[in-house]
Scaffold this motif. Structure first.
Motif, short mmCIF file in Angstrom:
data_model
loop_
_atom_site.label_atom_id
_atom_site.label_comp_id
_atom_site.label_asym_id
_atom_site.label_seq_id
_atom_site.Cartn_x
_atom_site.Cartn_y
_atom_site.Cartn_z
N ASP A 31 0.87 -1.18 0.00
CA ASP A 31 0.00 0.00 0.00
C ASP A 31 0.91 1.23 0.00
OD1 ASP A 31 -2.07 1.76 0.25
OD2 ASP A 31 -2.75 1.07 2.22
N CYS A 32 1.00 1.89 -1.17
CA CYS A 32 2.01 2.95 -1.35
C CYS A 32 1.42 4.34 -1.10
CB CYS A 32 2.58 2.88 -2.76
SG CYS A 32 3.48 1.35 -3.08
N PRO A 33 2.28 5.32 -0.83
CA PRO A 33 1.81 6.70 -0.67
C PRO A 33 1.24 7.24 -1.98
CG PRO A 33 4.09 6.47 0.09
CD PRO A 33 3.74 5.21 -0.63
N GLY A 34 0.35 8.23 -1.89
CA GLY A 34 -0.32 8.74 -3.08
C GLY A 34 0.35 9.95 -3.72
N GLN A 35 1.39 10.49 -3.09
CA GLN A 35 2.03 11.68 -3.67
C GLN A 35 2.53 11.38 -5.08
OE1 GLN A 35 1.74 11.44 -0.59
NE2 GLN A 35 1.55 13.49 0.25
#
Ligand SMILES: Nc1nc2c(ncn2[C@@H]2O[C@H](COP(=O)(O)OP(=O)(O)OP(=O)(O)O)[C@@H](O)[C@H]2O)c(=O)[nH]1
Ligand SMILES: [Mg+2]
Length: 178
Positions: free
Chosen positions: A110-114
């Motif tokens: 689950d990766c960051p959305g930036q």
């Protein structure tokens, strides 16, 4: 005697713009795979994620906290997030020690959305490149609209995965749109 070589591990890096449904997808996919009898480990790589809805096998928040970074370095949420990913990149031994015992599981990251993490900044690319060196193969992309999904084509090549599949939250699109 040396131990057996670790088996190749497989997984998905769930990348996409903020609010595109990455965390929700990880929850749903982990439940789906478990229902099929697969062993699944969800890895939260987003220090901004709070109140995770899924059973989290590895949480980057244990290594570095976004709130702590923002307070200590007087950074805003975006700068703090970039710092956190650079910190993870500099401490990949921590991540490997967490992932290695979980080989045999299917990984969901689950990766960051930036968006800049996938377009301009090198930390996320470096982290997944390093995972490939550990014989851990990941793939996937996610967007909320067709436009975002298309933008992920660039992400896919920048982050350098074996393959980038593009998904969208199609139920949010008007029936009148094609
Ligand atoms: N209608 C619809 N809503 C969705 C879908 N997936 C997620 N959502 C909703 O969209 C909102 C954001 O979902 P998240 O899973 O938190 O999105 P995210 O990409 O992890 O967000 P960030 O971590 O903030 O970048 C939540 O309210 C979800 O319930 C979908 O497929 N359809
Ligand atoms: Mg999320």
């Amino acid at each position: 005697m040396a131990g057996a070589a670790p088996a190749t591990a497989f997984g998905q890096a769930v990348i996409g713009p903020p609010g595109s449904g990455k965390t929700t997808y990880c929850l749903g996919m982990s439940e789906f795979l478990r229902a099929l009898g697969r062993r699944v480990a969800v890895v939260n790589l987003d220090p901004a994620n709070e109140g995770l809805p899924y059973e989290c096998a590895v949480d980057v928040g244990e290594l570095v906290g976004l709130g702590d970074v923002m307070d200590a370095l007087r950074l805003g949420p975006n700068g703090g997030l970039l710092y956190c990913m650079e910190y993870l990149e500099a401490n990949l031994d921590w991540l490997r020690a967490k992932l290695d015992p979980l080989r045999g599981h299917y990984f969901l990251f689950d990766c960051p959305g930036q968006v800049e993490l996938c377009t301009h900044h090198g930390a996320l690319r470096s982290i997944f490149s390093q995972m490939a060196q550990w014989d851990l193969r990941v793939r996937l992309g996610l967007g909320r609209s067709i436009l975002q999904v298309e933008q992920l084509r660039k992400t896919g090549s920048t982050v350098k995965m074996d393959e980038c599949r593009k998904l969208s939250t199609r139920d949010l699109t008007s029936n009148k749109c094609d």
